[in-house]
Design an enzyme around this catalytic site. Structure first.
Site, PDB file in Angstrom:
ATOM      1  N   GLN A  69      -0.763  -7.098   5.003  1.00 32.85           N
ATOM      2  CA  GLN A  69      -0.952  -5.654   4.932  1.00 32.85           C
ATOM      3  C   GLN A  69      -2.276  -5.238   5.544  1.00 32.85           C
ATOM      4  OE1 GLN A  69      -2.539  -4.626   0.613  1.00 32.85           O
ATOM      5  NE2 GLN A  69      -0.810  -6.062   0.452  1.00 32.85           N
ATOM      6  N   HIS A  71      -4.922  -1.398   5.492  1.00 32.50           N
ATOM      7  CA  HIS A  71      -5.135  -0.070   4.924  1.00 32.50           C
ATOM      8  C   HIS A  71      -5.703   0.841   6.005  1.00 32.50           C
ATOM      9  CE1 HIS A  71      -4.396  -2.147   1.239  1.00 32.50           C
ATOM     10  NE2 HIS A  71      -5.500  -2.865   1.339  1.00 32.50           N
ATOM     11  N   GLU A 106     -11.987  -2.454   0.774  1.00 25.66           N
ATOM     12  CA  GLU A 106     -11.973  -3.214  -0.466  1.00 25.66           C
ATOM     13  C   GLU A 106     -12.873  -4.446  -0.385  1.00 25.66           C
ATOM     14  OE1 GLU A 106      -7.729  -3.682  -0.731  1.00 25.66           O
ATOM     15  OE2 GLU A 106      -7.809  -5.730   0.014  1.00 25.66           O
ATOM     16  N   HIS A 234      -4.569  -8.496   6.466  1.00 28.78           N
ATOM     17  CA  HIS A 234      -4.957  -9.517   5.509  1.00 28.78           C
ATOM     18  C   HIS A 234      -3.811  -9.879   4.584  1.00 28.78           C
ATOM     19  CE1 HIS A 234      -5.721  -5.679   3.482  1.00 28.78           C
ATOM     20  NE2 HIS A 234      -5.631  -6.321   2.323  1.00 28.78           N
ATOM     21  N   ARG A 253       2.510  -2.388   5.239  1.00 31.23           N
ATOM     22  CA  ARG A 253       2.853  -3.799   5.110  1.00 31.23           C
ATOM     23  C   ARG A 253       3.450  -4.355   6.402  1.00 31.23           C
ATOM     24  NH1 ARG A 253       3.898  -1.168   0.368  1.00 31.23           N
ATOM     25  NH2 ARG A 253       2.745  -1.981  -1.429  1.00 31.23           N
TER      26      ARG A 253
END
Length: 373
Positions: A69, A71, A106, A234, A253
């Site tokens: 996936q 972001h 993240e 990642h 995804r």
């Protein structure tokens, strides 16, 4: 704080019990959410629902690999959310990609040895892994299909290689992936063998395994951290970690999942430039106090280790903060936190923590921390 536990099939029945002394779960427990995300907000002791926290803290336990996936950046998130709102795409629709208009950088802080794939490796390294897979497969037509991916990568086009692997126009990559699930990878290099063993039994015939092999393999020891910026492809393979991220649920995804895959949307947001994983070296603020800072403004993470001799840690938080006990027992005034429990600190509040043989993770918006021992 009372925090919701999310049960996903890739989670673990024993990880949280091993970490925190809880009873084993009947179902796979994947994530403990701490924050104000509307899908699963935390509650305070008063019963009040937590609101307006700019970050999320998750304890993540991966028994099986998570999906490949990425972001979106802030700009991609704004545009994508606006387009789906304009098209009146229902929030619960399978084709809905952007749940909110926010990006999702993240930070992953390992609580156990933690295996991850993050960012595109050098073309030469990825092509080398494909060559090992070709030898493992043996069959000429399957080896040629894998070799075609190497040619795209060595030609400098990771985007084309990802599209080819996910769309698999000839169907041969799916057959190759199915064959890989039946082969013993002992003959390949150890890191590649471990990646294959962790993925192929759970996703036989999924051609996105070849996307996974394009990525850097990163193994984090306990207390080591990895930053995953927006646009970075990642996949987390195995282990337990604390994940700190901006308060968003936007995920695109690219395989290793039963959930919808949006290949064109994923390719729009991907950074396809080869780059080393962004390991985060902590800033040592005082003995036993380490701060992990990234480019993200929404959060920073401070790890405080309380030795057997005892120590105090005093903090004043400018913005809202979440204090999570990951080992031992912590005390803050009249409040005690056991491993796996957390405390919410409102903006402008102060707290003094004390403990012996314990660990505290404090998440707050990026700032200059003040420490006293």
């Amino acid at each position: 704080m009372t925090n919701p536990i999310r049960e996903y099939e890739w989670g673990s029945r024993t990880a949280f019990s091993d970490l925190f002394g809880w009873a084993p779960s009947e179902n796979p427990q994947a994530e403990i959410w701490m924050g104000s995300h509307p899908d699963a907000p935390s509650r305070l002791e008063s019963g009040e629902v937590l609101t307006d926290v700019p970050f999320m803290v998750k304890v993540l336990a991966a028994e099986k690999p998570l999906s490949i996936q990425a972001h979106p950046s802030a700009e991609h998130a704004r545009r994508g959310f606006a387009a789906e709102q304009s098209a009146r795409t229902p929030d619960a629709a399978a084709e809905r990609t952007y749940r909110d208009p926010h990006h999702k950088p993240e930070l992953v802080f390992a609580l156990t040895p933690f295996a991850a794939l993050s960012g595109f490796d050098t073309p030469e390294a990825a092509a080398g892994r494909f060559a090992q897979v070709q030898r493992l497969l043996g069959e000429a037509d399957l080896a040629v299909a894998v070799e075609s991916l190497s040619a795209e990568i060595l030609g400098g086009d990771y985007g084309a290689a990802v599209r080819t692997a996910l769309e698999d126009p000839t169907g041969l990559l799916s057959v190759a992936a199915e064959e890989l699930a039946m082969r013993d990878p002992a003959a390949v290099e150890p890191a590649l063998a471990d990646t294959l063993r962790r993925i192929t039994p759970h996703f036989p015939g999924d051609p996105s395994i070849f996307v996974a092999l394009m990525l850097h393999r990163t193994d984090l020891a306990r207390g080591h951290a990895l930053y995953v910026p927006p646009g970075t492809l990642h996949c987390y393979l195995h282990g337990a970690a604390v994940e700190v991220q901006a308060c968003s649920d936007n995920v695109l995804r690219g395989g290793l999942t039963a959930k919808p895959i949006n290949t064109p949307g994923l390719l729009q947001i991907l950074d396809t430039s080869p780059a080393d994983p962004q390991l985060v070296a902590p800033e040592v603020l005082a003995p036993g106090v380490e701060r992990y800072v990234t480019e993200a403004e929404e959060f920073e993470l401070t790890c405080i280790t309380f030795p057997s001799a005892g120590q105090q840690y005093r903090t004043h938080v400018a913005g809202p903060a979440v204090a999570l006990c990951t080992a031992g027992v912590l005390r803050a005034g009249t409040v005690s936190l056991c491993a796996g429990e957390s405390l919410y600190l409102p903006a402008g509040s102060a707290a003094t923590f004390s403990a012996e043989d314990a660990q505290l993770l404090l998440t707050q918006p990026k700032r200059t921390a003040q420490v006293s021992g």
